[in-house]
Design a protein around this motif. Structure first.
Motif, mmCIF file in Angstrom:
data_model
loop_
_atom_site.group_PDB
_atom_site.id
_atom_site.type_symbol
_atom_site.label_atom_id
_atom_site.label_comp_id
_atom_site.label_asym_id
_atom_site.label_seq_id
_atom_site.Cartn_x
_atom_site.Cartn_y
_atom_site.Cartn_z
ATOM 1 N N ARG A 9 0.874 -1.263 -0.268
ATOM 2 C CA ARG A 9 0.248 -0.181 -0.009
ATOM 3 C C ARG A 9 0.947 1.094 -0.148
ATOM 4 N NH1 ARG A 9 -5.128 0.527 0.589
ATOM 5 N NH2 ARG A 9 -5.012 -1.933 1.492
ATOM 6 N N THR A 54 -3.948 6.507 -1.526
ATOM 7 C CA THR A 54 -3.388 5.713 -0.653
ATOM 8 C C THR A 54 -3.700 4.999 -2.129
ATOM 9 O OG1 THR A 54 -3.899 6.699 0.581
ATOM 10 C CG2 THR A 54 -3.726 4.504 1.102
ATOM 11 N N VAL A 69 -3.486 0.269 -3.878
ATOM 12 C CA VAL A 69 -2.426 -0.798 -3.941
ATOM 13 C C VAL A 69 -1.704 -1.494 -5.427
ATOM 14 C CG1 VAL A 69 -3.229 -3.492 -3.092
ATOM 15 C CG2 VAL A 69 -4.583 -1.543 -1.512
ATOM 16 N N SER A 127 -5.024 -3.295 -9.108
ATOM 17 C CA SER A 127 -3.252 -3.620 -8.527
ATOM 18 C C SER A 127 -2.161 -3.986 -8.924
ATOM 19 C CB SER A 127 -3.509 -4.052 -6.904
ATOM 20 O OG SER A 127 -4.435 -4.551 -7.242
#
Length: 370
Positions: A254, A261, A263, A356
């Motif tokens: 993360r 933010t 991932v 991600s």
């Protein structure tokens, strides 16, 4: 018959300058292998060391398991195609192709038979009596390949042979060169700064930077799983998000970057293991332009961010949309030309999304564009 080529801790120095530094790699028999990197990175130096035109300061070159130390270029089982091709303008195409056989004392009838075989291989049958200046750039390129193959080398070395051709012809020659390599089945070692050439033709590629190997691997692995920020930004386009690690959960990292933010997955090291990260560490997360999408009810992945449209550039088959995050960070994403982008006016705020699984986190380091 082809042969493998092994470089064991090869270094080449000129005074205190390292043109190549501690390079070790094994190129397999029958493989199309490319050294890829910017000008001055040492790739041509390695080719000259393999061919025998340059002696390494340290290390060994082995071809088919035999140490090449003390063996000159004319005695090695290699043939080299130079960047400028170096064809003889006053000779016919056939004479160019079999010149090396004539030097070796091969008879005229056998030379003609070999020339005809190679003309057929390069799809120039019946054109052996032409002079070099009567051929197109692509045809001259094929003649240079045929001449190099005339002595039946175990390894063919190619030093940026397509660099002088225009884009369309270069793309065509990529396909033809790869087809020739598959037909003859010998080891090809190719030098280029053009990532498109390397990724299109090669079985494996070695990315070089400042005389050292940054990464060696299958083309899709090097593209999808870069080991360093340099590789991530030299091989294909990439968006670098500078940030800090918030948390680590297995291979999921993360990252906080520009008040967002994200991932992402951990990048790999040279031995195939995940990079080790700690909370607060400065890192770069990379996401490629083709992996970013406009967020809507049909496209909503596990990472989202807002940005402002700066410009939209038309590039034929694709459109490149350039954005800014917080008026500072530049981001680019790409869509096929068929996608309607008429609503993406300058200074419009939009929300974007990416998976991600398509984002890679690497330790902070130098980019290829720095």
């Amino acid at each position: 018959m082809s042969a493998d080529v092994e470089l064991n801790n090869i270094s080449v120095t000129f005074g205190s300058f390292y043109a190549a530094k501690n390079v070790s790699v094994k190129i397999n028999q029958g493989e199309f292998f490319s050294f890829l990197g910017p000008s001055g990175c040492g790739k041509t130096t390695l080719l000259r060391a393999i061919s025998g035109f340059l002696d390494p300061s340290e290390g060994k070159v082995l071809i088919a398991g035999q140490d090449m130390a003390g063996i000159g270029p004319n005695k090695r089982p290699t043939s080299l195609i130079f960047q400028n091709l170096a064809l003889f303008p006053l000779m016919s195409v056939s004479e160019n192709i079999v010149f090396s056989l004539e030097v070796r004392g091969v008879g005229k009838q056998e030379r003609q038979k070999r020339a005809d075989e190679l003309l057929d291989l390069i799809a120039l049958s019946g054109q052996g009596d032409k002079k070099v200046h009567e051929l197109s750039g692509g045809q001259r390129q094929r003649v240079a390949i045929a001449r190099a193959l005339a002595i039946e080398p175990k390894v063919l070395l190619l030093d940026e042979p397509l660099s002088a051709l225009d884009l369309k012809l270069r793309q065509k020659m990529r396909t033809e060169l790869r087809a020739i390599q598959k037909r003859v089945g010998i080891t090809f070692i190719y030098i280029t700064h053009d990532q498109g050439e390397a990724l299109t033709m090669s079985d494996r590629v070695a990315v070089m930077n400042e005389g050292e190997l940054e990464q060696v691997g299958l083309c899709d692995d090097v593209y999808d799983f870069p080991h360093t920020p340099f590789v991530a930004t030299f091989v294909g386009e990439n968006n670098p998000f500078y940030g800090k690690v918030v948390s680590v959960e297995g291979d999921k990292i993360r990252v906080e970057s520009h008040n967002n933010t994200f991932v992402a997955k951990s990048g790999k090291t040279g031995d195939g293991k995940n990079h080790s990260f700690s909370t607060g560490q400065e890192v770069i997360m990379f996401i490629r332009p083709e992996s970013i999408f406009i967020k809507n009810e049909n496209t909503q992945l596990d990472n989202t961010f807002k940005a402002r449209v700066n410009t939209v550039e038309f590039e034929g088959n694709i459109k490149n949309i350039y954005l800014k995050i917080n008026s500072k960070m530049n981001v680019r994403f790409s869509v096929p030309n068929a996608v309607d982008t008429s609503n993406l006016s300058n200074n419009k705020d939009i929300e974007l999304t990416f998976s991600s699984q398509k984002a890679v986190v690497l330790p902070k380091g130098s980019l290829a564009v720095d």
